[in-house]
Design a protein around this motif. Structure first.
Motif: not given
Length: 559
Positions: A195-198, A300-304, A306-309, A311-318
């Motif tokens: 959670x902190x990482x995101x 690099x941070x954004x792609x990291x 995306x690979x973990x959470x 592929x899109x900002x919407x998916x990461x925040x979900x």
């Protein structure tokens, strides 16, 4: 009802066009003439898996088309699926089978196999040669009962299915709480880290695309400078200015020269704008290594992430929200477990009550169903039959309730009722299925029923009873039946012969509608086999006349 069948280049069939009628449509023919291909072609049109080997030799594709007339009650259901017959109520289902693929269409609109089966399941029911074997599977028995009782049980079945989904969800939630405290603590710590990482990344929509463009510009800065400088030098505004000066001297002498003068003014203006834009770009073009490193690190941070959470900002925040919900459960574990247990108990009690009510309705309907089937079996020459349904409770709940139901039968006086598979022969199973179909025909709205050799394993008086039963069904449904028995064929409202012949060195199957004497001749063939005498023909005429009389009131014929 099914009005027409059109087949092209399918196995032995080069071309076949059949117009079916109301009532009982009978198809007969010699063994190997291609009767199974006709029903097979219908199955293919309804979405059955197709092999490229069924394409007739020498043809590029096989084609099957069914033309239905759709009654008003079916049109309303089709409208919910956004399927609409034409102004005459006609619906055309077609399938083209090619070596590499096949295409299914409804009224010229391509549809999926699932939609095709959904639509045609509303219009047609096919009872194949081996479908009666499904009676050996107990799960089929409950399905038959639910079809018969759908007007009384469909609502509560929907409730059971809905509550069962809640029950399974809560059951899974409880299973997730079974871990030890140390495992939960490790999971909570890891969730806090994620959670902190995101959250610390503070991602923004469109940021990745913007940074990618900037990085591409920085990483290709030298090449951009070289090419743009060369382009700047190549744009020659002086030459255009000189040309304009020369034209100005003579433009007043000719209208065409005036047009050229205007065009040169436009060119000079455009070139000046281009030169200005390129010069401004070159002046602003700088290379900041520190900024480029910042952009590279950010990407690099954004792609990291995306690979973990996702592929899109919407998916990461979900994913972030899901992790927060899970963390809250872990941080308030005892309260969460108590609430889940309460909810699970409440839902289980509700599911138990619904299943009990559903079972009660099923058992009441089962008495009516089995009595009607028993009467149907008597009409099909089961001289002394006892038919019932036995209920057992499953160990677990299902989306269909907790019932397991099985048909039980005794065909001899004094013998106890036993499971169908322990008692009935193949021919008896076929008749039992026909009796079931007859009962269900009065309760369902499927307009067309197809029976493929329902007469397997029967003959004589039993065959006569089967023919009368088919005549009864055909009073309220269109029935299409393939048979090899004259007793059944004689009962036809419309009779078709399937014949095989050799044409141009190839074997071809054709289908013809028979009339009057041709019908008698075909019945005689079925009665007499290889040698047809005048006596056999007379027997065929008498059989047809008797069948025509019974057809006027087939229920009396069953008596």
């Amino acid at each position: 009802m099914l009005l027409e069948l059109h087949v092209r280049n399918l196995a032995l069939i080069e071309r076949a066009d059949v117009e079916f009628g109301d009532g009982l449509n009978i198809l007969t023919g010699e063994t190997g003439a291609g009767k199974s291909i006709i029903i097979g072609s219908v199955n293919l049109a309804l979405g059955q898996k197709a092999s490229k080997d069924i394409i007739r030799s020498g043809a590029d594709y096989a084609y099957v088309e069914l033309v239905f007339f759709v009654k008003e009650e079916q049109r309303n259901q089709l409208a919910e699926w956004e399927i609409f017959p034409d102004e005459n109520g006609l619906l055309i289902v077609a399938r083209k089978i090619m070596p590499a693929r096949s295409v299914s269409k409804i009224n010229d609109e391509t549809v999926t196999a699932a939609r095709l089966r959904q639509v045609t399941g509303l219009l047609m029911d096919i009872h194949g040669q081996h479908e009666h074997q499904s009676l050996l599977h107990v799960s089929k028995h409950l399905e038959i009962l639910d079809t018969f009782a759908k007007s009384r049980t469909s609502s509560i079945k929907d409730q059971v299915a809905d509550v069962y989904r809640q029950y399974k969800k809560l059951q899974s939630a409880l299973e997730e709480t079974e871990g030890d405290q140390e495992s939960r603590k490790r999971e909570a710590d890891f969730l806090r880290f994620e959670i902190g990482e995101i959250e610390e990344a503070e991602l923004k929509e469109g940021e990745e695309e913007e940074l990618t463009d900037q990085y591409r510009r920085y990483s290709n800065g030298r090449k951009i400078m070289e090419r743009l400088s060369a382009a700047y030098q190549a744009v020659d505004t002086d030459g255009v200015g000189q040309a304009l000066h020369q034209i100005n001297e003579v433009a007043s002498y000719d209208k065409q020269l005036k047009e050229i003068q205007d065009q040169l003014y436009d060119v000079e203006s455009i070139l000046n704008d281009i030169n200005h834009a390129m010069g401004a770009y070159l002046d602003d073009m700088t290379f900041d290594e520190e900024e480029m490193n910042r952009i590279e690190n950010r990407l690099d941070r954004i792609h990291g992430l995306q690979s973990k959470y996702g592929s899109t900002v919407e998916c990461i925040y979900q994913a972030l929200e899901d992790k927060k919900v899970r963390l809250e459960k872990l941080e308030n574990f005892d309260e969460y477990r108590r609430k889940t247990e309460r909810d699970y108990k409440e839902v289980t009690e509700r599911l138990e009550k619904l299943c009990k009510d559903l079972s009660k309705k099923r058992k009441a309907s089962a008495k009516n169903l089995t009595e009607q089937i028993r009467k149907g079996l008597v009409e099909l020459n089961f001289l002394d039959v006892d038919f019932s349904m036995e209920f057992r409770r499953l160990k677990n709940y299902t989306a269909l309730g907790y019932d397991e139901a099985e048909f039980m039968i005794s065909t001899n006086p004094g013998e106890p009722r036993r499971a169908l598979g322990m008692v009935a022969s193949g021919g008896e199973l076929s008749r039992i299925m026909l009796a079931i179909k007859t009962v269900l025909a009065d309760s369902d709205e499927i307009p067309t029923l197809i029976f493929d050799e329902i007469d397997t394993g029967i003959s004589g008086r039993t065959a006569q009873k089967v023919s009368e039963q088919l005549a009864v069904i055909s009073q309220s449904h269109q029935v299409i039946c393939i048979t090899h028995l004259p007793q059944i064929a004689a009962m036809a409202d419309c009779h078709y012969e399937i014949a095989k012949s050799a044409e141009n060195g190839k074997t071809t199957t054709r289908i013809y509608r028979l009339e009057e004497e041709a019908i008698v001749e075909e019945l005689a063939r079925l009665l007499g086999g290889a040698q047809i005498t005048d006596a056999v023909r007379q027997n065929a005429r008498e059989m047809k006349a008797l069948a025509d009389k019974i057809r006027q009131n087939p229920r009396n014929g069953l008596a």
